[in-house]
Design a protein around this motif. Structure first.
Motif, PDB file in Angstrom:
ATOM      1  N   ASP A 286      -2.360  -3.649 -10.148  1.00 37.57           N
ATOM      2  CA  ASP A 286      -1.981  -2.241  -9.428  1.00 37.57           C
ATOM      3  C   ASP A 286      -3.457  -1.973  -9.366  1.00 37.57           C
ATOM      4  O   ASP A 286      -4.178  -1.981 -10.280  1.00 37.57           O
ATOM      5  N   LEU A 287      -3.949  -1.247  -8.386  1.00 36.01           N
ATOM      6  CA  LEU A 287      -5.172  -0.585  -8.228  1.00 36.01           C
ATOM      7  C   LEU A 287      -5.036   0.755  -7.367  1.00 36.01           C
ATOM      8  O   LEU A 287      -4.499   0.646  -6.399  1.00 36.01           O
ATOM      9  N   TYR A 288      -5.605   1.606  -8.074  1.00 40.00           N
ATOM     10  CA  TYR A 288      -5.618   3.081  -7.200  1.00 40.00           C
ATOM     11  C   TYR A 288      -6.809   3.994  -7.642  1.00 40.00           C
ATOM     12  O   TYR A 288      -7.608   3.571  -8.544  1.00 40.00           O
TER      13      TYR A 288
ATOM     14  N   LEU B  60      -2.866   3.597  -3.771  1.00 37.94           N
ATOM     15  CA  LEU B  60      -2.333   2.576  -4.604  1.00 37.94           C
ATOM     16  C   LEU B  60      -2.106   1.261  -3.731  1.00 37.94           C
ATOM     17  O   LEU B  60      -1.448   1.100  -2.646  1.00 37.94           O
ATOM     18  N   PHE B  61      -2.789   0.146  -4.274  1.00 34.31           N
ATOM     19  CA  PHE B  61      -2.390  -1.279  -4.035  1.00 34.31           C
ATOM     20  C   PHE B  61      -1.980  -2.144  -4.931  1.00 34.31           C
ATOM     21  O   PHE B  61      -2.304  -1.732  -5.881  1.00 34.31           O
ATOM     22  N   SER B  62      -0.972  -2.744  -4.695  1.00 36.01           N
ATOM     23  CA  SER B  62      -0.433  -3.617  -5.503  1.00 36.01           C
ATOM     24  C   SER B  62      -0.007  -5.113  -5.058  1.00 36.01           C
ATOM     25  O   SER B  62      -0.034  -5.229  -3.804  1.00 36.01           O
TER      26      SER B  62
ATOM     27  N   TYR C 272       0.923  -1.266  -0.201  1.00 31.83           N
ATOM     28  CA  TYR C 272      -0.021   0.001   0.000  1.00 31.83           C
ATOM     29  C   TYR C 272       0.932   1.349  -0.113  1.00 31.83           C
ATOM     30  O   TYR C 272       1.984   1.380   0.846  1.00 31.83           O
ATOM     31  N   ARG C 273       0.363   2.149  -0.885  1.00 27.84           N
ATOM     32  CA  ARG C 273       1.198   3.793  -0.732  1.00 27.84           C
ATOM     33  C   ARG C 273      -0.021   4.637  -0.818  1.00 27.84           C
ATOM     34  O   ARG C 273      -0.886   4.583  -1.635  1.00 27.84           O
ATOM     35  N   ALA C 274       0.256   5.540   0.232  1.00 23.28           N
ATOM     36  CA  ALA C 274      -1.137   6.722   0.233  1.00 23.28           C
ATOM     37  C   ALA C 274      -1.050   7.538  -1.026  1.00 23.28           C
ATOM     38  O   ALA C 274      -2.033   7.894  -1.462  1.00 23.28           O
ATOM     39  N   GLU C 275       0.219   8.055  -1.329  1.00 23.30           N
ATOM     40  CA  GLU C 275       0.214   8.895  -2.501  1.00 23.30           C
ATOM     41  C   GLU C 275       0.737   8.428  -3.870  1.00 23.30           C
ATOM     42  O   GLU C 275       1.538   7.428  -3.770  1.00 23.30           O
TER      43      GLU C 275
END
Length: 325
Positions: A140-142, A129-131, A99-102
Protein backbone atom coordinates in the motif's frame (compact mmCIF):
# COMPACT_ATOMS: atom_id res chain seq x y z
CA UNK A 1 -0.97 1.92 -21.13
CA UNK A 2 2.41 1.53 -19.43
CA UNK A 3 3.88 3.13 -22.55
CA UNK A 4 3.52 6.94 -22.57
CA UNK A 5 2.57 7.10 -26.26
CA UNK A 6 -0.16 4.52 -25.67
CA UNK A 7 -1.38 6.40 -22.59
CA UNK A 8 -1.71 9.62 -24.56
CA UNK A 9 -3.60 7.84 -27.35
CA UNK A 10 -6.04 6.14 -24.94
CA UNK A 11 -6.67 9.06 -22.57
CA UNK A 12 -6.94 11.92 -25.07
CA UNK A 13 -10.50 11.08 -26.31
CA UNK A 14 -11.82 10.99 -22.72
CA UNK A 15 -10.13 14.29 -21.88
CA UNK A 16 -11.39 15.88 -25.11
CA UNK A 17 -14.93 15.05 -23.97
CA UNK A 18 -14.40 17.19 -20.86
CA UNK A 19 -12.73 20.13 -22.60
CA UNK A 20 -15.93 22.15 -23.20
CA UNK A 21 -16.81 21.79 -19.50
CA UNK A 22 -13.31 22.99 -18.58
CA UNK A 23 -13.63 26.10 -20.76
CA UNK A 24 -17.04 26.90 -19.28
CA UNK A 25 -15.76 26.36 -15.72
CA UNK A 26 -12.72 28.58 -16.36
CA UNK A 27 -15.00 31.33 -17.72
CA UNK A 28 -17.11 31.10 -14.55
CA UNK A 29 -13.98 31.27 -12.44
CA UNK A 30 -12.90 34.52 -14.13
CA UNK A 31 -16.44 35.83 -13.77
CA UNK A 32 -16.35 35.10 -10.04
CA UNK A 33 -13.04 36.95 -9.74
CA UNK A 34 -14.40 39.99 -11.57
CA UNK A 35 -17.66 40.03 -9.62
CA UNK A 36 -15.79 39.57 -6.35
CA UNK A 37 -13.51 42.53 -7.05
CA UNK A 38 -16.43 44.70 -8.19
CA UNK A 39 -18.63 43.69 -5.26
CA UNK A 40 -15.89 44.37 -2.72
CA UNK A 41 -15.14 47.76 -4.29
CA UNK A 42 -18.84 48.69 -4.24
CA UNK A 43 -19.08 47.70 -0.58
CA UNK A 44 -16.09 49.86 0.30
CA UNK A 45 -17.66 52.86 -1.49
CA UNK A 46 -20.97 52.36 0.34
CA UNK A 47 -19.19 52.10 3.69
CA UNK A 48 -17.12 55.20 2.93
CA UNK A 49 -20.18 57.22 1.92
CA UNK A 50 -22.04 56.11 5.05
CA UNK A 51 -18.99 56.75 7.29
CA UNK A 52 -19.12 53.20 8.61
CA UNK A 53 -16.19 51.91 10.69
CA UNK A 54 -13.09 50.71 8.82
CA UNK A 55 -13.32 47.16 10.31
CA UNK A 56 -16.84 46.80 8.89
CA UNK A 57 -15.59 48.05 5.53
CA UNK A 58 -12.66 45.63 5.51
CA UNK A 59 -14.43 42.51 6.79
CA UNK A 60 -17.45 43.01 4.54
CA UNK A 61 -15.26 43.52 1.48
CA UNK A 62 -13.27 40.37 2.19
CA UNK A 63 -16.42 38.28 2.74
CA UNK A 64 -17.97 39.49 -0.51
CA UNK A 65 -14.79 38.87 -2.49
CA UNK A 66 -14.17 35.38 -1.08
CA UNK A 67 -17.82 34.40 -1.43
CA UNK A 68 -18.03 35.32 -5.11
CA UNK A 69 -14.63 33.75 -5.77
CA UNK A 70 -15.87 30.51 -4.19
CA UNK A 71 -18.97 30.59 -6.37
CA UNK A 72 -16.85 31.18 -9.44
CA UNK A 73 -14.38 28.38 -8.75
CA UNK A 74 -16.91 25.74 -7.64
CA UNK A 75 -17.31 24.12 -11.07
CA UNK A 76 -13.58 24.20 -11.72
CA UNK A 77 -12.80 22.49 -8.41
CA UNK A 78 -15.42 19.84 -9.11
CA UNK A 79 -13.94 19.21 -12.56
CA UNK A 80 -10.42 19.00 -11.09
CA UNK A 81 -11.57 16.17 -8.79
CA UNK A 82 -13.26 14.39 -11.70
CA UNK A 83 -10.15 14.58 -13.89
CA UNK A 84 -7.83 13.54 -11.08
CA UNK A 85 -9.94 10.53 -10.08
CA UNK A 86 -10.44 9.48 -13.70
CA UNK A 87 -6.75 9.68 -14.61
CA UNK A 88 -5.57 7.97 -11.42
CA UNK A 89 -8.14 5.20 -11.79
CA UNK A 90 -7.12 4.52 -15.38
CA UNK A 91 -3.40 4.61 -14.69
CA UNK A 92 -3.73 2.43 -11.59
CA UNK A 93 -5.57 -0.22 -13.57
CA UNK A 94 -2.97 -0.09 -16.35
CA UNK A 95 -0.16 -0.62 -13.84
CA UNK A 96 -1.97 -3.45 -12.06
CA UNK A 97 -2.91 -1.44 -8.96
CA UNK A 98 -6.05 -0.32 -7.17
CA UNK A 99 -6.71 3.36 -6.44
CA UNK A 100 -8.80 5.20 -3.86
CA UNK A 101 -8.79 9.00 -3.64
CA UNK A 102 -9.92 9.28 -0.03
CA UNK A 103 -8.03 7.66 2.84
CA UNK A 104 -10.10 7.53 6.02
CA UNK A 105 -8.10 4.90 7.91
CA UNK A 106 -4.43 5.32 6.92
CA UNK A 107 -2.79 1.91 6.90
CA UNK A 108 -0.14 1.41 9.61
CA UNK A 109 0.03 5.14 10.36
CA UNK A 110 0.31 4.43 14.10
CA UNK A 111 3.26 2.13 13.37
CA UNK A 112 4.95 4.84 11.30
CA UNK A 113 4.57 7.18 14.28
CA UNK A 114 5.64 4.62 16.91
CA UNK A 115 8.85 3.99 14.98
CA UNK A 116 9.48 7.75 14.76
CA UNK A 117 9.50 7.65 10.95
CA UNK A 118 7.17 10.66 10.75
CA UNK A 119 6.96 13.65 13.11
CA UNK A 120 4.20 14.31 15.62
CA UNK A 121 1.38 16.46 14.30
CA UNK A 122 -1.64 18.44 15.46
CA UNK A 123 -3.40 18.25 12.13
CA UNK A 124 -3.11 15.52 9.49
CA UNK A 125 -4.71 14.54 6.21
CA UNK A 126 -4.29 11.60 3.85
CA UNK A 127 -5.15 10.93 0.21
CA UNK A 128 -4.36 8.89 -2.88
CA UNK A 129 -4.11 5.28 -1.75
CA UNK A 130 -2.57 2.80 -4.19
CA UNK A 131 -2.39 -0.91 -3.48
CA UNK A 132 -1.47 -4.07 -5.31
CA UNK A 133 0.82 -7.10 -5.34
CA UNK A 134 4.32 -7.61 -6.77
CA UNK A 135 6.46 -10.76 -6.58
CA UNK A 136 3.84 -12.30 -4.27
CA UNK A 137 3.98 -9.43 -1.75
CA UNK A 138 1.09 -7.01 -1.24
CA UNK A 139 1.73 -3.30 -0.74
CA UNK A 140 0.00 0.00 0.00
CA UNK A 141 1.22 3.50 -0.77
CA UNK A 142 -0.53 6.72 0.21
CA UNK A 143 0.20 10.40 0.74
CA UNK A 144 0.28 12.15 4.09
CA UNK A 145 0.25 15.85 4.98
CA UNK A 146 1.20 16.52 8.61
CA UNK A 147 1.09 19.92 10.31
CA UNK A 148 2.08 21.23 13.72
CA UNK A 149 0.34 24.09 15.51
CA UNK A 150 2.32 27.22 16.27
CA UNK A 151 1.25 30.06 18.53
CA UNK A 152 2.37 33.65 18.77
CA UNK A 153 1.02 36.43 20.93
CA UNK A 154 -1.55 37.40 18.35
CA UNK A 155 -2.44 34.27 16.43
CA UNK A 156 -2.37 30.51 16.02
CA UNK A 157 -1.22 28.98 12.75
CA UNK A 158 -0.06 25.65 11.28
CA UNK A 159 3.18 24.71 9.56
CA UNK A 160 3.82 21.66 7.41
CA UNK A 161 6.29 19.25 9.05
CA UNK A 162 5.87 16.41 6.58
CA UNK A 163 4.42 15.96 3.12
CA UNK A 164 5.21 12.80 1.25
CA UNK A 165 4.47 9.11 0.75
CA UNK A 166 4.11 6.29 3.27
CA UNK A 167 4.62 2.76 1.95
CA UNK A 168 3.72 -0.57 3.56
CA UNK A 169 5.09 -3.77 2.05
CA UNK A 170 4.42 -7.30 3.26
CA UNK A 171 8.09 -8.22 3.01
CA UNK A 172 8.63 -11.61 1.34
CA UNK A 173 11.81 -12.54 3.26
CA UNK A 174 12.08 -13.67 6.87
CA UNK A 175 11.76 -10.79 9.35
CA UNK A 176 12.48 -11.22 13.04
CA UNK A 177 12.53 -8.45 15.62
CA UNK A 178 12.83 -4.79 14.61
CA UNK A 179 15.42 -3.21 12.31
CA UNK A 180 15.18 0.58 12.04
CA UNK A 181 16.96 2.50 9.28
CA UNK A 182 17.10 6.27 9.74
CA UNK A 183 19.08 9.02 8.07
CA UNK A 184 22.51 9.87 9.42
CA UNK A 185 22.14 12.61 12.04
CA UNK A 186 25.63 14.01 11.58
CA UNK A 187 26.93 15.70 14.73
CA UNK A 188 23.76 14.60 16.56
CA UNK A 189 24.52 10.88 16.15
CA UNK A 190 25.91 10.60 19.68
CA UNK A 191 22.84 12.25 21.19
CA UNK A 192 20.56 10.09 19.03
CA UNK A 193 22.31 6.95 20.20
CA UNK A 194 22.11 8.03 23.84
CA UNK A 195 18.42 9.00 23.73
CA UNK A 196 17.29 6.01 21.70
CA UNK A 197 16.46 3.23 21.20
CA UNK A 198 13.80 0.98 22.57
CA UNK A 199 10.64 -0.31 21.02
CA UNK A 200 7.90 -2.24 22.83
CA UNK A 201 10.30 -2.74 25.72
CA UNK A 202 13.05 -4.16 23.49
CA UNK A 203 16.41 -2.47 23.25
CA UNK A 204 17.54 -1.46 19.77
CA UNK A 205 21.31 -1.53 19.42
CA UNK A 206 23.38 0.31 16.84
CA UNK A 207 24.19 -1.84 13.81
CA UNK A 208 27.36 -1.07 11.87
CA UNK A 209 27.24 -1.22 8.09
CA UNK A 210 30.06 -2.72 6.07
CA UNK A 211 29.94 -0.25 3.18
CA UNK A 212 31.17 3.28 4.13
CA UNK A 213 28.80 4.86 1.58
CA UNK A 214 25.77 3.52 3.45
CA UNK A 215 27.38 4.23 6.81
CA UNK A 216 27.54 7.93 5.89
CA UNK A 217 23.93 8.00 4.70
CA UNK A 218 22.11 5.91 7.32
CA UNK A 219 21.91 5.10 11.02
CA UNK A 220 20.74 1.53 11.70
CA UNK A 221 19.35 0.12 14.96
CA UNK A 222 18.06 -3.38 15.58
CA UNK A 223 16.98 -5.91 18.17
CA UNK A 224 19.08 -8.58 16.44
CA UNK A 225 22.44 -7.76 14.84
CA UNK A 226 22.50 -10.93 12.70
CA UNK A 227 18.95 -10.41 11.45
CA UNK A 228 19.67 -6.75 10.65
CA UNK A 229 22.63 -7.70 8.49
CA UNK A 230 20.58 -10.44 6.82
CA UNK A 231 17.94 -7.89 5.84
CA UNK A 232 20.26 -5.02 4.99
CA UNK A 233 22.22 -6.65 2.23
CA UNK A 234 24.39 -4.40 0.04
CA UNK A 235 21.86 -4.77 -2.79
CA UNK A 236 18.98 -3.68 -0.53
CA UNK A 237 20.90 -0.63 0.75
CA UNK A 238 21.73 0.35 -2.83
CA UNK A 239 18.03 0.13 -3.64
CA UNK A 240 17.15 2.26 -0.63
CA UNK A 241 19.47 5.01 -1.82
CA UNK A 242 18.10 4.65 -5.34
CA UNK A 243 14.58 5.32 -4.04
CA UNK A 244 15.39 8.97 -3.43
CA UNK A 245 16.11 9.53 -7.11
CA UNK A 246 13.12 7.39 -8.12
CA UNK A 247 10.82 9.32 -5.79
CA UNK A 248 12.36 12.70 -6.64
CA UNK A 249 12.24 13.18 -2.88
CA UNK A 250 14.53 13.14 0.11
CA UNK A 251 15.17 11.57 3.50
CA UNK A 252 14.09 8.02 2.71
CA UNK A 253 13.97 5.90 5.90
CA UNK A 254 12.36 2.59 6.82
CA UNK A 255 11.77 -0.11 9.42
CA UNK A 256 11.37 -3.89 9.32
CA UNK A 257 9.00 -5.14 12.03
CA UNK A 258 8.05 -8.77 12.60
CA UNK A 259 5.04 -7.75 14.70
CA UNK A 260 3.24 -6.22 11.73
CA UNK A 261 3.23 -9.28 9.48
CA UNK A 262 0.80 -12.17 9.32
CA UNK A 263 2.21 -15.63 9.94
CA UNK A 264 5.52 -16.86 11.28
CA UNK A 265 8.56 -15.27 9.71
CA UNK A 266 6.51 -12.73 7.75
CA UNK A 267 7.04 -9.14 8.82
CA UNK A 268 6.42 -5.85 7.11
CA UNK A 269 8.63 -3.14 5.69
CA UNK A 270 7.50 0.44 6.20
CA UNK A 271 9.12 3.16 4.05
CA UNK A 272 8.81 6.94 4.30
CA UNK A 273 9.99 9.61 1.85
CA UNK A 274 9.44 13.35 1.69
CA UNK A 275 8.17 13.94 -1.85
CA UNK A 276 5.74 16.84 -1.68
CA UNK A 277 2.27 16.53 -3.21
CA UNK A 278 1.94 14.14 -6.15
CA UNK A 279 -0.75 12.41 -8.25
CA UNK A 280 -2.62 15.66 -9.00
CA UNK A 281 -4.58 16.52 -12.15
CA UNK A 282 -2.50 19.56 -13.09
CA UNK A 283 -3.71 23.07 -13.94
CA UNK A 284 -7.30 23.44 -15.09
CA UNK A 285 -6.34 26.63 -16.92
CA UNK A 286 -4.51 24.57 -19.56
CA UNK A 287 -6.26 22.35 -22.13
CA UNK A 288 -6.99 18.93 -20.67
CA UNK A 289 -5.38 17.31 -23.68
CA UNK A 290 -2.03 18.99 -22.96
CA UNK A 291 0.37 16.04 -23.23
CA UNK A 292 2.48 17.25 -20.29
CA UNK A 293 -0.49 16.53 -17.97
CA UNK A 294 -0.58 12.87 -19.02
CA UNK A 295 3.22 12.61 -19.07
CA UNK A 296 3.54 13.90 -15.49
CA UNK A 297 1.05 11.41 -14.07
CA UNK A 298 2.46 8.59 -16.19
CA UNK A 299 5.88 9.34 -14.71
CA UNK A 300 4.51 9.25 -11.17
CA UNK A 301 2.84 5.86 -11.73
CA UNK A 302 6.03 4.55 -13.26
CA UNK A 303 7.69 5.81 -10.07
CA UNK A 304 5.40 3.65 -7.89
CA UNK A 305 6.09 0.68 -10.11
CA UNK A 306 9.84 1.32 -9.83
CA UNK A 307 9.69 1.68 -6.04
CA UNK A 308 7.94 -1.62 -5.44
CA UNK A 309 10.04 -3.56 -7.94
CA UNK A 310 13.22 -1.92 -6.68
CA UNK A 311 12.52 -3.12 -3.15
CA UNK A 312 10.95 -6.47 -3.95
CA UNK A 313 12.74 -7.83 -6.97
CA UNK A 314 14.49 -11.08 -5.99
CA UNK A 315 18.00 -10.53 -4.69
CA UNK A 316 20.85 -11.62 -6.89
CA UNK A 317 22.50 -14.87 -5.93
CA UNK A 318 24.80 -14.38 -2.95
CA UNK A 319 23.11 -11.07 -2.05
CA UNK A 320 22.09 -12.10 1.43
CA UNK A 321 23.25 -14.24 4.30
CA UNK A 322 20.91 -16.62 6.09
CA UNK A 323 20.14 -15.42 9.62
CA UNK A 324 20.82 -18.95 10.80
CA UNK A 325 24.30 -18.96 9.31
Amino acid sequence: MRDLTQAIAELTPWLEGLESERKSAVAQSYKGLALGAAGAAAWVLVCYAASWPVPVMFVGGVVIFIGLMAWGSHRLNKLRKTVKAGLNDRFAEAFGMRYRAEVHNPIRFDAFREHDLVPTSDRKSFEDLFSGEVHGADFDLYEAHLEQRRRTKNRTYYVTVFRGVLIRINFPRTVEGVTLVKRDAGMFNALEGWAKKTFSGKKLERVGLVDPTFEKAFEVYGTDQVMARYLLTPSFMERLLKLESVLKGKNVRCVFDENLGEGAGRGELLIVAETGNKFEAGSMFKPLTDQSRIATLHGEFSMIDDIIHTVLEPASEGGGVSPQA
